[in-house]
Design a protein around this motif. Structure first.
Motif, short mmCIF file in Angstrom:
data_model
loop_
_atom_site.label_atom_id
_atom_site.label_comp_id
_atom_site.label_asym_id
_atom_site.label_seq_id
_atom_site.Cartn_x
_atom_site.Cartn_y
_atom_site.Cartn_z
N VAL A 1 0.75 -1.25 0.07
CA VAL A 1 0.10 -0.02 -0.40
C VAL A 1 1.33 1.25 -0.05
O VAL A 1 0.86 2.05 -0.68
N ASN A 2 2.34 1.30 0.59
CA ASN A 2 2.81 2.47 1.27
C ASN A 2 2.94 2.01 -0.14
O ASN A 2 3.55 3.93 -1.08
N LEU A 3 3.72 1.52 -0.89
CA LEU A 3 4.23 1.75 -2.17
C LEU A 3 3.42 2.32 -3.43
O LEU A 3 3.61 2.69 -4.59
N GLY A 4 2.03 2.14 -2.94
CA GLY A 4 1.44 2.52 -4.00
C GLY A 4 1.15 1.27 -4.68
O GLY A 4 -0.11 1.60 -6.04
N SER B 1 -4.27 -0.45 -2.74
CA SER B 1 -4.95 0.40 -1.98
C SER B 1 -6.14 -0.67 -1.42
O SER B 1 -6.34 -1.39 -1.55
N SER B 2 -6.48 -0.01 0.19
CA SER B 2 -6.81 -0.38 0.92
C SER B 2 -8.55 0.04 0.72
O SER B 2 -8.51 1.60 1.49
N PHE C 1 -6.99 -4.21 -3.16
CA PHE C 1 -7.20 -4.28 -4.50
C PHE C 1 -5.88 -3.71 -5.25
O PHE C 1 -4.82 -2.76 -4.48
N VAL C 2 -5.71 -4.36 -6.21
CA VAL C 2 -4.41 -3.48 -6.95
C VAL C 2 -4.61 -2.08 -7.62
O VAL C 2 -5.95 -2.23 -7.81
N ALA C 3 -3.32 -1.88 -7.09
CA ALA C 3 -3.77 0.13 -7.64
C ALA C 3 -3.26 0.38 -8.89
O ALA C 3 -3.70 1.37 -9.55
#
Length: 479
Positions: free
Chosen positions: A72-75, A78-79, A86-88
């Motif tokens: 999530v922090n790498l982008g 997403s939560s 989910f894949v962002a």
């Protein structure tokens, strides 16, 4: 060879293990990064739940939680609250190992020492100025006056929109200097970050795309992710925003809104030209997204700089202001200027999440900004910052550091070693070394969505031209 499949949700078993190089978390992050980058996992794909992933791969749920948090922090993920992960995005670094060298702690700039003001370390990377530069006598006198609040005002929670006298003063000042605004179009907040939170709560839902400047305000990136939205960076440099890239991204992802520092951008200190501001408004109109103008540095800038709110008249622009940079961050008073219909929803959300804001703080801010010495205090502050900025640039040059962009004013200079591109040597490593030497630095990882190619830092000019910092930079200067 076909990957083995897990009997839970058809998820493939990853080739990870304790006997392999790197910890389990690092192996999971690399494996998922490769799958995302190769498009084996498409944008919007739902990841297995934490328990499902743990069962498939024979690891603990704690390992999966930490792995997902890093992604999530790498982008890359997403939560979404109550829905999962989910894949962002697909644009991962060419090397997944490079992408995860920086831990979540390095990317997340919510470091207490950078905000508390109580650390004994030299606050070179902090976002606040020494009290003597603000005009501490004016601020302290305003606080004393605010404490003389009438006894009748100790009942109730205060006005939902905020202290009326301060809102009236803001409306009059903005109408005189920037654009016409009515008092009932202004909502007071606990600083700019609270304003951003209210805007995100009111205008977005999990999974929405939110455009940000890259580099940009560090805490905003974490806040957007906290709301389950997907931050997408638009490159900003000395020339301004990459508006062609913005147009392409807006057409692709249909963003809900964009946050932008029009004037004295944090961390670069640059300002958008009038032409860029006009085109940015045209793109927002074309692709139907809101513009949130982070305007907290306006009073430190030269008159006549571009103002999205002034150009737009608050039709598609939401203006956020704050007194943290001109009075004191301890007052925690910010503002939102918006259209009447939108402001009504923002007030509703403000009351749902915290009722009202502190009238005592707002009274103190009002007494300070309406006092006769305030304008002279701002003029003196701007002059002090101009001198400190030039000294800082010269001091950094002695350590071989070059500004990432030439600031137009304000309190920050971002500078580094542009020719050094060594994977083993990064901003977080240098910041850790600096902390041991009694210096707080803000590395570029704090401000960027993707792994940086070079090493640079945001310097607060009020604390930069010091022998302690110069000695440290000289001691670690790449040769």
């Amino acid at each position: 060879m076909e990957e083995p499949s897990c009997n839970v949700s058809g998820w493939p078993v990853l080739e990870i293990g304790r006997h392999k190089k790197g910890g389990l978390v690092e192996q999971i992050v690399i494996a998922v990064s490769v799958m995302v980058g190769s498009r084996a996992l498409r944008i919007g794909t739902k990841m297995p739940s934490v328990r499902q992933f743990a069962k498939c791969n024979g690891v603990s749920t704690f390992t999966v939680v930490e792995s997902y948090d890093r992604l999530v922090n790498l982008g890359l993920l997403s939560s979404r609250r109550g829905s999962g992960y989910f894949v962002a995005r697909h644009d991962v670094a060419s090397s997944p190992q490079t992408a995860i060298q920086t831990s979540p702690a390095a990317i997340d700039a919510l470091t207490p020492d950078l905000y508390s003001g109580v650390s004994e370390a030299l606050p070179v990377g902090a976002g606040w100025l020494p009290p003597e530069m603000y005009g501490e006598a004016t601020v302290l006198d305003a606080v004393r006056q605010a404490m003389r609040i009438p006894a009748s005002r100790l009942r109730g929670y205060g006005h939902p929109l905020g202290f009326p006298s301060l809102r009236q003063h803001l409306a009059a000042t903005l109408s005189e200097e920037l654009f016409q605004v009515e008092t009932d179009q202004i909502l007071l907040t606990h600083g700019a970050t609270h304003a951003f939170d209210l805007i995100l709560r009111s205008l977005t839902k999990p999974g929405d795309t939110v455009l940000v400047e890259d580099p940009g305000y560090s805490n905003l990136l974490s806040l957007i992710r906290h709301h389950g939205c997907i931050p997408v960076g638009i490159k900003r440099d000395e020339a301004g925003l990459d508006l062609d890239a913005l147009a392409t991204e807006a057409a692709r992802s249909q963003p809900k809104l964009m946050f932008v520092n029009t004037v004295l951008q944090n961390p670069l200190g640059t300002s958008l030209s009038q032409a860029q501001a006009h085109r940015l408004l045209a793109l927002a109109e074309q692709f139907d997204f809101w513009l949130v103008e982070d305007d907290i540095y306006r009073e430190l800038a030269a008159r006549g700089e571009a103002s999205l709110a002034a150009m737009d008249g608050l039709r598609r622009v939401i203006r956020v202001g704050s007194f943290s940079k001109t009075l004191s961050p301890v007052l925690r008073v910010g503002s939102i200027c918006a259209s009447p219909s939108l402001l009504a929803e923002l007030v509703r959300v403000k009351m749902l999440t915290g009722l009202t804001t502190s009238e005592i703080n707002e009274r103190a801010a009002y007494h300070a900004v309406s006092a006769r010495p305030y304008k002279r205090m701002i003029e003196k502050l701007v002059s002090q910052l101009d001198d400190a900025r030039e000294r800082s640039i010269d001091s950094l040059a002695q350590a071989g550091m070059t500004p990432v962009a030439r600031p137009r004013g304000g309190m920050f200079v971002s500078a580094g070693w542009p020719d050094i591109q060594t994977p083993e040597w990064n901003g977080k490593l240098v910041a850790d070394m600096a902390l041991k030497a009694g210096i707080l630095l803000s590395p570029n990882e704090f401000f960027m969505l993707r792994p940086p190619e070079t090493v640079w830092f945001r310097f607060n000019v009020a604390y930069t031209d010091t022998p302690v910092l110069q000695a440290f930079l000289q001691s670690i200067r790449p040769r």
